[in-house]
Structures are given as C-alpha cells and as structure tokens.
Design a protein around this motif. Structure first.
Motif, PDB file in Angstrom:
ATOM      1  N   TYR A 207       0.704  -1.016   0.011  1.00  0.00           N
ATOM      2  CA  TYR A 207      -0.047   0.011  -0.050  1.00  0.00           C
ATOM      3  C   TYR A 207       0.921   1.331   0.020  1.00  0.00           C
ATOM      4  O   TYR A 207       1.822   1.378   0.774  1.00  0.00           O
ATOM      5  CB  TYR A 207      -1.030   0.064   1.290  1.00  0.00           C
ATOM      6  CG  TYR A 207      -1.933   1.088   1.262  1.00  0.00           C
ATOM      7  CD1 TYR A 207      -3.080   1.067   0.332  1.00  0.00           C
ATOM      8  CD2 TYR A 207      -1.739   2.363   2.091  1.00  0.00           C
ATOM      9  CE1 TYR A 207      -3.933   2.188   0.333  1.00  0.00           C
ATOM     10  CE2 TYR A 207      -2.659   3.106   1.925  1.00  0.00           C
ATOM     11  CZ  TYR A 207      -3.890   3.082   1.098  1.00  0.00           C
ATOM     12  OH  TYR A 207      -4.682   4.210   1.115  1.00  0.00           O
ATOM     13  N   ARG A 208       0.853   2.145  -0.868  1.00  0.00           N
ATOM     14  CA  ARG A 208       1.605   3.075  -1.073  1.00  0.00           C
ATOM     15  C   ARG A 208       2.934   2.621  -1.425  1.00  0.00           C
ATOM     16  O   ARG A 208       3.886   3.506  -0.820  1.00  0.00           O
ATOM     17  CB  ARG A 208       1.480   4.151  -0.031  1.00  0.00           C
ATOM     18  CG  ARG A 208       0.228   4.729   0.247  1.00  0.00           C
ATOM     19  CD  ARG A 208       0.023   5.501   1.529  1.00  0.00           C
ATOM     20  NE  ARG A 208      -1.361   6.552   1.826  1.00  0.00           N
ATOM     21  CZ  ARG A 208      -1.662   7.181   2.719  1.00  0.00           C
ATOM     22  NH1 ARG A 208      -0.765   7.404   3.465  1.00  0.00           N
ATOM     23  NH2 ARG A 208      -2.655   7.588   2.843  1.00  0.00           N
ATOM     24  N   GLN A 209       3.268   1.624  -1.944  1.00  0.00           N
ATOM     25  CA  GLN A 209       4.500   0.849  -2.449  1.00  0.00           C
ATOM     26  C   GLN A 209       5.153   0.496  -1.118  1.00  0.00           C
ATOM     27  O   GLN A 209       6.137   0.113  -1.197  1.00  0.00           O
ATOM     28  CB  GLN A 209       5.552   2.155  -3.109  1.00  0.00           C
ATOM     29  CG  GLN A 209       4.690   2.610  -4.360  1.00  0.00           C
ATOM     30  CD  GLN A 209       5.712   3.473  -5.259  1.00  0.00           C
ATOM     31  OE1 GLN A 209       6.286   4.582  -4.531  1.00  0.00           O
ATOM     32  NE2 GLN A 209       5.784   3.487  -6.348  1.00  0.00           N
ATOM     33  N   HIS A 210       4.534   0.383  -0.019  1.00  0.00           N
ATOM     34  CA  HIS A 210       5.235  -0.238   1.109  1.00  0.00           C
ATOM     35  C   HIS A 210       4.686  -1.568   1.284  1.00  0.00           C
ATOM     36  O   HIS A 210       3.427  -1.660   1.516  1.00  0.00           O
ATOM     37  CB  HIS A 210       4.812   0.662   2.304  1.00  0.00           C
ATOM     38  CG  HIS A 210       5.489   1.838   2.515  1.00  0.00           C
ATOM     39  ND1 HIS A 210       6.691   2.277   2.940  1.00  0.00           N
ATOM     40  CD2 HIS A 210       4.790   3.279   2.001  1.00  0.00           C
ATOM     41  CE1 HIS A 210       7.158   3.526   2.691  1.00  0.00           C
ATOM     42  NE2 HIS A 210       5.851   4.138   2.357  1.00  0.00           N
ATOM     43  N   PRO A 211       5.543  -2.660   1.713  1.00  0.00           N
ATOM     44  CA  PRO A 211       5.068  -3.819   1.777  1.00  0.00           C
ATOM     45  C   PRO A 211       4.340  -3.915   3.159  1.00  0.00           C
ATOM     46  O   PRO A 211       4.868  -3.509   4.236  1.00  0.00           O
ATOM     47  CB  PRO A 211       6.314  -4.668   1.972  1.00  0.00           C
ATOM     48  CG  PRO A 211       7.362  -4.023   1.020  1.00  0.00           C
ATOM     49  CD  PRO A 211       6.861  -2.783   1.289  1.00  0.00           C
ATOM     50  N   LEU A 212       3.211  -4.810   3.436  1.00  0.00           N
ATOM     51  CA  LEU A 212       2.742  -4.968   4.622  1.00  0.00           C
ATOM     52  C   LEU A 212       2.933  -6.333   5.281  1.00  0.00           C
ATOM     53  O   LEU A 212       2.692  -6.195   6.637  1.00  0.00           O
ATOM     54  CB  LEU A 212       1.115  -4.866   4.255  1.00  0.00           C
ATOM     55  CG  LEU A 212       0.469  -3.651   3.412  1.00  0.00           C
ATOM     56  CD1 LEU A 212      -0.945  -3.816   3.284  1.00  0.00           C
ATOM     57  CD2 LEU A 212       0.842  -2.386   4.079  1.00  0.00           C
ATOM     58  N   ASP A 213       2.923  -7.229   4.671  1.00  0.00           N
ATOM     59  CA  ASP A 213       3.261  -8.714   5.191  1.00  0.00           C
ATOM     60  C   ASP A 213       4.888  -8.910   5.132  1.00  0.00           C
ATOM     61  O   ASP A 213       5.708  -8.682   4.276  1.00  0.00           O
ATOM     62  CB  ASP A 213       2.556  -9.804   4.428  1.00  0.00           C
ATOM     63  CG  ASP A 213       0.980  -9.313   4.285  1.00  0.00           C
ATOM     64  OD1 ASP A 213       0.378  -9.018   5.279  1.00  0.00           O
ATOM     65  OD2 ASP A 213       0.561  -9.511   2.951  1.00  0.00           O
ATOM     66  N   PHE A 214       5.384  -9.578   6.526  1.00  0.00           N
ATOM     67  CA  PHE A 214       6.511  -9.761   6.730  1.00  0.00           C
ATOM     68  C   PHE A 214       6.733 -11.074   7.499  1.00  0.00           C
ATOM     69  O   PHE A 214       5.653 -11.485   8.145  1.00  0.00           O
ATOM     70  CB  PHE A 214       7.211  -8.851   7.493  1.00  0.00           C
ATOM     71  CG  PHE A 214       7.131  -7.308   6.742  1.00  0.00           C
ATOM     72  CD1 PHE A 214       8.477  -7.313   6.114  1.00  0.00           C
ATOM     73  CD2 PHE A 214       6.209  -6.567   7.058  1.00  0.00           C
ATOM     74  CE1 PHE A 214       8.620  -6.000   5.393  1.00  0.00           C
ATOM     75  CE2 PHE A 214       6.534  -5.253   6.541  1.00  0.00           C
ATOM     76  CZ  PHE A 214       7.556  -5.032   5.541  1.00  0.00           C
ATOM     77  N   ILE A 215       7.891 -11.800   7.320  1.00  0.00           N
ATOM     78  CA  ILE A 215       8.405 -13.035   8.259  1.00  0.00           C
ATOM     79  C   ILE A 215       9.652 -12.397   8.762  1.00  0.00           C
ATOM     80  O   ILE A 215      10.541 -12.322   8.017  1.00  0.00           O
ATOM     81  CB  ILE A 215       8.247 -14.450   7.638  1.00  0.00           C
ATOM     82  CG1 ILE A 215       6.929 -14.747   6.961  1.00  0.00           C
ATOM     83  CG2 ILE A 215       8.688 -15.292   8.603  1.00  0.00           C
ATOM     84  CD1 ILE A 215       7.100 -16.156   6.346  1.00  0.00           C
ATOM     85  N   PHE A 216       9.675 -12.494  10.246  1.00  0.00           N
ATOM     86  CA  PHE A 216      10.972 -12.172  10.783  1.00  0.00           C
ATOM     87  C   PHE A 216      11.297 -13.570  11.491  1.00  0.00           C
ATOM     88  O   PHE A 216      10.377 -14.108  12.062  1.00  0.00           O
ATOM     89  CB  PHE A 216      10.902 -11.047  11.716  1.00  0.00           C
ATOM     90  CG  PHE A 216      10.353  -9.669  10.967  1.00  0.00           C
ATOM     91  CD1 PHE A 216      11.204  -9.087  10.129  1.00  0.00           C
ATOM     92  CD2 PHE A 216       9.073  -9.164  11.106  1.00  0.00           C
ATOM     93  CE1 PHE A 216      10.978  -7.696   9.633  1.00  0.00           C
ATOM     94  CE2 PHE A 216       8.759  -8.051  10.546  1.00  0.00           C
ATOM     95  CZ  PHE A 216       9.600  -7.320   9.655  1.00  0.00           C
ATOM     96  N   TYR A 217      12.767 -13.492  11.928  1.00  0.00           N
ATOM     97  CA  TYR A 217      13.037 -14.807  12.550  1.00  0.00           C
ATOM     98  C   TYR A 217      14.273 -14.434  13.531  1.00  0.00           C
ATOM     99  O   TYR A 217      15.058 -13.385  13.135  1.00  0.00           O
ATOM    100  CB  TYR A 217      13.337 -16.012  11.736  1.00  0.00           C
ATOM    101  CG  TYR A 217      14.555 -15.911  10.528  1.00  0.00           C
ATOM    102  CD1 TYR A 217      15.700 -16.385  10.881  1.00  0.00           C
ATOM    103  CD2 TYR A 217      14.082 -14.945   9.591  1.00  0.00           C
ATOM    104  CE1 TYR A 217      16.790 -16.068  10.324  1.00  0.00           C
ATOM    105  CE2 TYR A 217      15.383 -14.887   8.679  1.00  0.00           C
ATOM    106  CZ  TYR A 217      16.593 -15.527   8.781  1.00  0.00           C
ATOM    107  OH  TYR A 217      17.671 -15.287   7.904  1.00  0.00           O
ATOM    108  N   ARG A 218      14.687 -15.542  14.321  1.00  0.00           N
ATOM    109  CA  ARG A 218      15.814 -15.289  15.018  1.00  0.00           C
ATOM    110  C   ARG A 218      16.183 -16.727  15.676  1.00  0.00           C
ATOM    111  O   ARG A 218      15.465 -17.458  16.065  1.00  0.00           O
ATOM    112  CB  ARG A 218      15.530 -14.473  16.413  1.00  0.00           C
ATOM    113  CG  ARG A 218      16.616 -14.265  17.364  1.00  0.00           C
ATOM    114  CD  ARG A 218      16.509 -13.463  18.562  1.00  0.00           C
ATOM    115  NE  ARG A 218      15.601 -14.617  19.570  1.00  0.00           N
ATOM    116  CZ  ARG A 218      15.105 -13.988  20.550  1.00  0.00           C
ATOM    117  NH1 ARG A 218      14.927 -12.739  20.895  1.00  0.00           N
ATOM    118  NH2 ARG A 218      14.584 -14.808  21.471  1.00  0.00           N
ATOM    119  N   ASP A 219      17.539 -16.889  15.715  1.00  0.00           N
ATOM    120  CA  ASP A 219      18.244 -18.248  16.147  1.00  0.00           C
ATOM    121  C   ASP A 219      17.526 -19.479  15.326  1.00  0.00           C
ATOM    122  O   ASP A 219      17.314 -20.423  15.896  1.00  0.00           O
ATOM    123  CB  ASP A 219      17.787 -18.506  17.468  1.00  0.00           C
ATOM    124  CG  ASP A 219      18.689 -17.456  18.283  1.00  0.00           C
ATOM    125  OD1 ASP A 219      19.491 -16.864  18.151  1.00  0.00           O
ATOM    126  OD2 ASP A 219      18.261 -17.017  19.622  1.00  0.00           O
TER     127      ASP A 219
END
Length: 245
Positions: A207-219
């Motif tokens: 939306y407005r060229q900004h991604p809305l969905d993400f997957i983040f992770y650690r370890d």
C-alpha cells in the motif's frame, strides 16, 4: 464494538517437539475473512501440496461458531478480535508440532474507522532438547496515528524480550508509511530479528508502495522464502519460509 467475550477456540492434538536440525515450513497469510469459502480452501490445499508446512499463521480469518475448522487434523489456537453469534474473526496459529502454551492478545487501542481491536497470538512450541520456539502471529493495528501504532508494537516487544531461544514474528503489520516501517524495523533490531527476504517480492501486498506482510526470525537458519501468487483468492498473497532449527 464486537469485542470478543466467549472462550477462545483452540484444539491441541499434537505432542511432537521440534528436533534440532529438523526443517519446517511456515505459511503466513491474511485471508480477508475467506477461510470458510471453497475457493480459499482449495487454494490452501494446493499451496500446502507444493509448500509443505508445519505452521500456518493466518490473519483476518473467519470461523463459524457451529462447525469444525477447515483443518481438523491440525493443532491450533485463535486470538479473536471480533465475535458475533455466528462467527469468530481474528488470527489463527496452527501447527503439527505440540503447543505448550497459547496466549491470545488484543490491541489496547481501537481502530478509529470501525472501533474494533486487532489481535495477535503468542504460541510456544517445545524443542526436543529443551526450551521452546516462540511464534508471534500479528495483525497490527491500522487507522491510528503512528505514535499509537508504535505503542502497540512496544507491547509486543515487552511480551517477547524475556524469551531465550528461537523466535518467529510474522503477519500483516500494516506499515503503509515510512514512519510505521521505521518503527517496525526498530522493533526488530531491539529483539534481534532478521527479515526473511522473499523470492518474487512483487507478489507481496503493498500500500503506497510499502509492503505490509513480513516474516521475521531469530536463532533459526532460513532455507528459502517465497511470496506466492494467489491473487484471485485474497487481497493479500501468502508468504512462505522454510527454516531449520
């Protein structure tokens, strides 16, 4: 308005812990309240055939109060943000690993347009060698000022700061402005999260060229990550990531 009051739907039928070195897929999808439609269920079956998953993280899901959920052979827990006599709406975390704990949360603020809350789910999944994987399934608040958005993200940060071990934080973060995106990145840095960079990122909802969905992770070790084109189903496409512990 429509604030959840009933018991949180859940089903825990798996006892298998996650073993060191074991690979598992994670599918993250804002389903636009289409979970009970044949089109969505057929699309999900096709995706799971091609992208094997042991975790499903669904946002904006819709469940009937009188029928079993569309995946009866999964363990799952729901964090509702709205409930009526007939339906429950919210985020769903489903897995074929054991849940040791599931905690449903509501945003403190209400969205200005509809006066409803958003919800997120914290679920803990046992590791065979001790400890737990924490999975945070987020549908972030929208239609509020950036400062209020930031306050809600800080609440999630407080929940997970004390967790020692692997961590996945994923969902629809509604970061449709530069300011919101910066607050999200600051949150990720503060808890040591890395972003799963998708193949075919043009399929990610923007939306407005900004991604809305993400997957983040650690370890965890990221093996692959893709945005999957299913544009005839929901207004968001699912994200897929495969990890090893």
């Amino acid at each position: 308005m429509l604030k959840p009051k009933v018991v949180i739907p859940q089903q825990f039928i798996h006892e298998h812990p996650i073993a060191h070195g074991e690979a598992f897929g994670v599918l993250c999808w804002n389903t636009q309240k289409l979970t009970e439609t044949a089109k969505f269920q057929n699309a999900l079956a096709r995706i799971l055939a091609n992208y094997p998953c042991l975790f499903l993280l669904l946002q904006e899901a819709k469940l009937s109060a009188k029928e079993n959920w569309l995946l009866p052979h999964w363990s799952y827990a729901v964090a509702p943000n709205m409930q009526t006599r007939r339906f429950t709406y919210g985020v769903i975390t489903a897995s074929q690993y054991a849940f040791t704990e599931a905690q449903a949360r509501l945003s403190r603020k209400r969205e200005g347009l509809f006066a409803t809350h958003k919800s997120y789910m914290l679920s803990y999944h046992a590791l065979a060698e001790g400890g737990a994987l924490l999975v945070v399934n987020v549908h972030a608040i929208n239609f509020v000022r950036t400062q209020q958005f930031s306050q809600e993200i800080e609440l999630i940060k407080e929940e997970i700061l004390g967790h020692q071990g692997p961590l996945i934080v994923a969902g629809d973060f509604n970061v449709w402005s530069r300011q919101r995106r910066l607050r999200l990145l600051q949150f990720c840095r503060s808890v040591g999260l890395r972003q799963a960079i998708m193949v075919d990122p043009h399929h990610i909802k923007t939306y407005r060229q900004h991604p809305l969905d993400f997957i983040f992770y650690r370890d965890l070790s990221l093996q692959e990550a893709s945005a999957i084109d299913t544009s005839t189903v929901s207004d968001h496409n699912p994200l897929y990531a495969r990890f090893t512990l």
